[in-house]
Design an enzyme around this catalytic site. Structure first.
Site, PDB file in Angstrom:
ATOM      1  N   GLU A 184       0.828  -1.206   0.000  1.00 37.01           N
ATOM      2  CA  GLU A 184       0.000   0.000   0.000  1.00 37.01           C
ATOM      3  C   GLU A 184       0.866   1.261   0.000  1.00 37.01           C
ATOM      4  OE1 GLU A 184      -2.250  -3.112   2.520  1.00 37.01           O
ATOM      5  OE2 GLU A 184      -0.188  -2.592   1.992  1.00 37.01           O
ATOM      6  N   CYS A 212      -2.073  -3.089   7.259  1.00 35.95           N
ATOM      7  CA  CYS A 212      -1.488  -3.066   8.598  1.00 35.95           C
ATOM      8  C   CYS A 212      -1.633  -1.664   9.201  1.00 35.95           C
ATOM      9  CB  CYS A 212      -0.017  -3.469   8.533  1.00 35.95           C
ATOM     10  SG  CYS A 212       1.057  -2.171   7.858  1.00 35.95           S
TER      11      CYS A 212
END
Length: 283
Positions: A184, A212
């Site tokens: 990401e 996360c």
């Protein structure tokens, strides 16, 4: 000319079948209904689907179509359609308005629909939906490539703006020796360079796994408001990727993870004051 507005959805199940309902007046169509005061388009669609079919659904907000027509003289009506994925299968029809339903594959649904305009809407939305699935597959294949090269873990991400692919990235922690090189984050960095801005507020992010804590923060800092993910935290934990110790630290449950102490407060505060005087752009 009087203006009216309705919202609804094309509901697609895990068998790739489309839900059609038969109204008491005789035509086959999709669940939809008039928008009420202070409702958003999405909330209207959710309410109408629940009322007409009893289904709970997830709305895919980045896929929608608008059609405008005149149901009667002096009235112009806008109808907004989303794609929706059912959470449950407990259909109970609203007998006052609907008397039958069918789950049909695309070809059969197109033949069953009463109105040509609904057929055009279905084809357009269905193609967008299949394209969005392809978007996630780009992230999967990018992750598989770098995973097999032992560059990073099984994580990929794709950023889309205005239905265009802006960035495709994967986890490259092992290859780059950079613990922040998650899929990401890498995708956000690429998208920022492509678009020439740190503000990705009009973008949508697809991630093969639930982000996360670091990636969630990066996504929020980038002003991305919509994320679609494949696997969940438990499934990542099952193969050895654990984030719970970070969440526990943030919640104050496990302070052994990190020693965090304040130092040189006055000097650092002076730097803040210098910045505030320059009227620099905040982000």
């Amino acid at each position: 000319m009087k203006k009216e507005k309705s919202c609804g959805a094309i509901i697609i199940n895990d068998k790739d079948e489309i839900l059609l309902i038969k109204h008491n007046v005789g035509h086959w169509a999709f669940p939809k209904g008039h928008i009420e005061n202070n409702e958003t388009d999405e909330l209207c669609a959710l309410r109408e689907i629940k009322e007409e079919t009893n289904l709970d659904v997830n709305i895919i907000t980045n896929i929608k179509e608008k059609t405008t027509y005149s149901p009667k003289e002096g009235v112009l009506k806008d109808v907004i359609y989303f794609v929706a994925l059912p959470i449950n299968n407990d259909i109970k029809l609203q007998q006052e308005e609907v008397n039958d339903y069918l789950w049909l594959p695309l070809k059969d649904a197109l033949n069953k629909l009463t109105y040509d305009n609904d057929k055009k809407i279905l084809e357009s939305i269905y193609n967008q939906y299949k394209s969005s699935n392809t978007t996630m597959n780009l992230g999967i294949e990018e992750a598989r490539k770098t995973m097999n090269q032992n560059i990073g873990g099984p994580f990929g991400a794709v950023i889309v703006k205005d239905n265009k692919i802006i960035a495709v990235a994967s986890n490259t922690v092992l290859g780059s020796h950079d613990p922040t090189a998650h899929a990401e984050v890498n995708a956000i960095r690429k998208a920022g360079k492509v678009l020439g801005t740190h503000d990705l507020s009009d973008c949508i992010l697809y991630a093969t796994g639930y982000p996360c804590p670091m990636c969630l923060s990066a996504i929020i800092w980038a002003n991305i408001k919509e994320v679609y993910y494949g696997t969940d935290l438990k499934e990542a934990e099952d193969i050895g990727f654990r984030d719970d110790f970070i969440y526990n630290y943030i919640l104050g449950k496990n302070k052994d993870v990190l020693s965090l102490k304040q130092l040189n407060h006055d000097e650092c505060l002076e730097l803040f004051k210098e910045h505030s005087k320059k009227n620099k752009e905040l982000y």
